[in-house]
Motif scaffolding. Sequence first.
Motif, PDB file in Angstrom:
ATOM      1  N   ASP A 176      34.437  29.158  51.638  1.00 17.86           N
ATOM      2  CA  ASP A 176      35.501  29.712  50.801  1.00 17.86           C
ATOM      3  C   ASP A 176      35.089  29.729  49.328  1.00 17.86           C
ATOM      4  O   ASP A 176      35.334  30.704  48.603  1.00 17.86           O
ATOM      5  N   ALA A 177      34.455  28.622  48.880  1.00 17.11           N
ATOM      6  CA  ALA A 177      34.000  28.555  47.486  1.00 17.11           C
ATOM      7  C   ALA A 177      32.947  29.627  47.225  1.00 17.11           C
ATOM      8  O   ALA A 177      32.958  30.310  46.181  1.00 17.11           O
ATOM      9  N   ARG A 178      32.043  29.802  48.194  1.00 20.73           N
ATOM     10  CA  ARG A 178      31.002  30.818  48.037  1.00 20.73           C
ATOM     11  C   ARG A 178      31.631  32.214  48.021  1.00 20.73           C
ATOM     12  O   ARG A 178      31.241  33.080  47.218  1.00 20.73           O
ATOM     13  N   ALA A 179      32.605  32.463  48.877  1.00 20.23           N
ATOM     14  CA  ALA A 179      33.284  33.761  48.918  1.00 20.23           C
ATOM     15  C   ALA A 179      34.012  34.009  47.592  1.00 20.23           C
ATOM     16  O   ALA A 179      33.987  35.129  47.055  1.00 20.23           O
ATOM     17  N   ALA A 180      34.661  32.939  47.053  1.00 25.85           N
ATOM     18  CA  ALA A 180      35.361  33.086  45.767  1.00 25.85           C
ATOM     19  C   ALA A 180      34.367  33.396  44.653  1.00 25.85           C
ATOM     20  O   ALA A 180      34.625  34.248  43.778  1.00 25.85           O
ATOM     21  N   ARG A 181      33.226  32.693  44.666  1.00 29.11           N
ATOM     22  CA  ARG A 181      32.202  32.942  43.647  1.00 29.11           C
ATOM     23  C   ARG A 181      31.667  34.376  43.760  1.00 29.11           C
ATOM     24  O   ARG A 181      31.494  35.063  42.749  1.00 29.11           O
ATOM     25  N   ILE A 182      31.432  34.832  44.978  1.00 31.93           N
ATOM     26  CA  ILE A 182      30.956  36.207  45.195  1.00 31.93           C
ATOM     27  C   ILE A 182      32.006  37.199  44.738  1.00 31.93           C
ATOM     28  O   ILE A 182      31.703  38.202  44.076  1.00 31.93           O
ATOM     29  N   ARG A 183      33.300  36.924  45.065  1.00 32.57           N
ATOM     30  CA  ARG A 183      34.388  37.801  44.648  1.00 32.57           C
ATOM     31  C   ARG A 183      34.461  37.861  43.109  1.00 32.57           C
ATOM     32  O   ARG A 183      34.622  38.915  42.507  1.00 32.57           O
ATOM     33  N   LYS A 184      34.324  36.669  42.479  1.00 33.33           N
ATOM     34  CA  LYS A 184      34.348  36.605  41.012  1.00 33.33           C
ATOM     35  C   LYS A 184      33.183  37.402  40.427  1.00 33.33           C
ATOM     36  O   LYS A 184      33.345  38.167  39.466  1.00 33.33           O
ATOM     37  N   LEU A 218      31.628  39.896  41.840  1.00 35.37           N
ATOM     38  CA  LEU A 218      31.901  41.327  42.063  1.00 35.37           C
ATOM     39  C   LEU A 218      32.909  41.862  41.047  1.00 35.37           C
ATOM     40  O   LEU A 218      32.741  42.972  40.515  1.00 35.37           O
ATOM     41  N   ASP A 219      33.970  41.064  40.776  1.00 36.76           N
ATOM     42  CA  ASP A 219      34.956  41.494  39.778  1.00 36.76           C
ATOM     43  C   ASP A 219      34.319  41.618  38.396  1.00 36.76           C
ATOM     44  O   ASP A 219      34.587  42.571  37.653  1.00 36.76           O
ATOM     45  N   GLU A 220      33.466  40.637  38.082  1.00 31.98           N
ATOM     46  CA  GLU A 220      32.779  40.683  36.786  1.00 31.98           C
ATOM     47  C   GLU A 220      31.847  41.895  36.719  1.00 31.98           C
ATOM     48  O   GLU A 220      31.770  42.585  35.700  1.00 31.98           O
ATOM     49  N   ALA A 221      31.175  42.176  37.815  1.00 36.73           N
ATOM     50  CA  ALA A 221      30.280  43.341  37.866  1.00 36.73           C
ATOM     51  C   ALA A 221      31.078  44.629  37.715  1.00 36.73           C
ATOM     52  O   ALA A 221      30.659  45.557  37.011  1.00 36.73           O
ATOM     53  N   ARG A 222      32.268  44.687  38.355  1.00 38.00           N
ATOM     54  CA  ARG A 222      33.121  45.882  38.204  1.00 38.00           C
ATOM     55  C   ARG A 222      33.563  46.050  36.756  1.00 38.00           C
ATOM     56  O   ARG A 222      33.553  47.151  36.218  1.00 38.00           O
TER      57      ARG A 222
END
Length: 161
Positions: free
Chosen positions: A34-42, A44-48
């Motif tokens: 979950d932490a890894r998914a949140a970090r990846i999501r973060k 991705l949002d930062e990249a967007r």
Amino acid sequence: MAIDNTFWAFVALILFLILLCYFKVPGMITKALDARAARIRKDLDEARSLKDEAKAQLAEYQRRRQEAETEAREIVEGARREAAGLLQEAKAKSEDYVTRRAAMAELKISQAEADAIAEVRASAVDIAVAAATKIIVDRNAAGQSSRLLDQSIQDVRQQLN
């Protein structure tokens, strides 16, 4: 039932799974995932957001470039108009200069003509006076001739001038 190696492997597997549950390993794995998914999501949002910011900057730079090109075209066109105006002004000044110089030349020519005509007349008067003097002297060799001569010279000069 015969206890063979497969049975003992099965028992070891069950014990291993119980041990994993006892130490709450599946929860830790879930938390880590979950932490890894949140970090990846973060990320991705930062990249967007970075992508959107880059698009906005690109659009701004393109707008500025177009404005600069338009301004450059206007400057060049203004310089062309100014150069054309200066060229017309220079032509007008040179034509005016040529006209004035031609007028001055014509004036000098007419003055030279008038001076030449006056000089020719003066020369003609002097020649006519000299010729008249000689004729009168030749005709009147007597003493009265000098008074008559002076009066005749005066009359000729008055008439010729």
